[in-house]
Design a protein around this motif. Structure first.
Motif, PDB file in Angstrom:
ATOM      1  N   GLU A  67      96.762 -22.274 -38.813  1.00 38.09           N
ATOM      2  CA  GLU A  67      96.553 -21.161 -38.373  1.00 38.09           C
ATOM      3  C   GLU A  67      96.161 -19.864 -38.929  1.00 38.09           C
ATOM      4  N   LEU A  68      95.902 -18.898 -37.841  1.00 38.89           N
ATOM      5  CA  LEU A  68      95.001 -17.586 -38.297  1.00 38.89           C
ATOM      6  C   LEU A  68      95.806 -16.710 -37.745  1.00 38.89           C
ATOM      7  N   LYS A  69      96.528 -15.780 -39.422  1.00 35.51           N
ATOM      8  CA  LYS A  69      96.406 -14.061 -39.051  1.00 35.51           C
ATOM      9  C   LYS A  69      95.953 -13.382 -39.708  1.00 35.51           C
ATOM     10  N   LEU A  70      94.973 -12.660 -38.313  1.00 31.90           N
ATOM     11  CA  LEU A  70      94.371 -11.492 -38.083  1.00 31.90           C
ATOM     12  C   LEU A  70      95.060 -10.204 -38.162  1.00 31.90           C
ATOM     13  N   VAL A  89      97.218 -16.494 -34.734  1.00 32.58           N
ATOM     14  CA  VAL A  89      96.569 -17.761 -33.912  1.00 32.58           C
ATOM     15  C   VAL A  89      96.188 -19.165 -34.202  1.00 32.58           C
ATOM     16  N   LYS A  90      97.082 -19.961 -33.591  1.00 30.60           N
ATOM     17  CA  LYS A  90      97.573 -21.072 -34.208  1.00 30.60           C
ATOM     18  C   LYS A  90      95.911 -21.881 -33.147  1.00 30.60           C
ATOM     19  N   LEU A  91      95.496 -22.912 -34.298  1.00 28.02           N
ATOM     20  CA  LEU A  91      94.737 -23.590 -34.495  1.00 28.02           C
ATOM     21  C   LEU A  91      94.676 -25.076 -33.820  1.00 28.02           C
ATOM     22  N   PHE A  92      93.964 -25.485 -32.897  1.00 25.11           N
ATOM     23  CA  PHE A  92      94.006 -26.716 -32.401  1.00 25.11           C
ATOM     24  C   PHE A  92      93.092 -27.776 -33.157  1.00 25.11           C
ATOM     25  N   THR A  93      93.283 -28.771 -33.139  1.00 27.49           N
ATOM     26  CA  THR A  93      92.964 -30.543 -34.015  1.00 27.49           C
ATOM     27  C   THR A  93      91.698 -30.046 -34.958  1.00 27.49           C
ATOM     28  N   ALA A  94      90.326 -29.914 -34.069  1.00 28.31           N
ATOM     29  CA  ALA A  94      89.004 -29.562 -34.511  1.00 28.31           C
ATOM     30  C   ALA A  94      89.019 -27.802 -35.425  1.00 28.31           C
TER      31      ALA A  94
END
Length: 63
Positions: free
Chosen positions: A38-41, A24-29
């Motif tokens: 990013e998160l790896k689930l 999951v790519k994270l946005f700035t906030a």
């Protein structure tokens, strides 16, 4: 981003007991709050899509 390659045929997946990993790519906030881009689930192979969606939409955030 899609690289033009198709997913492996399902018969390869049925033979593997490896977990499913979703990035999951994270946005700035979220990047600033968590110091991550990013998160790896990881999910067990047989996890239904509904459970993946529940975890992705969890409140408070899952990280």
């Amino acid at each position: 981003m899609w690289d033009g390659h198709l997913a492996r045929p399902s018969y390869f997946c049925k033979r593997s007991n490896l977990p499913i990993t979703i990035t999951v790519k994270l946005f700035t906030a979220y990047q600033e709050a968590e110091s991550l881009s990013e998160l790896k689930l990881e999910f067990p192979k047989e996890t239904p899509v509904s459970q993946v969606l529940e975890r992705l939409s969890a409140t408070p955030p899952l990280f």
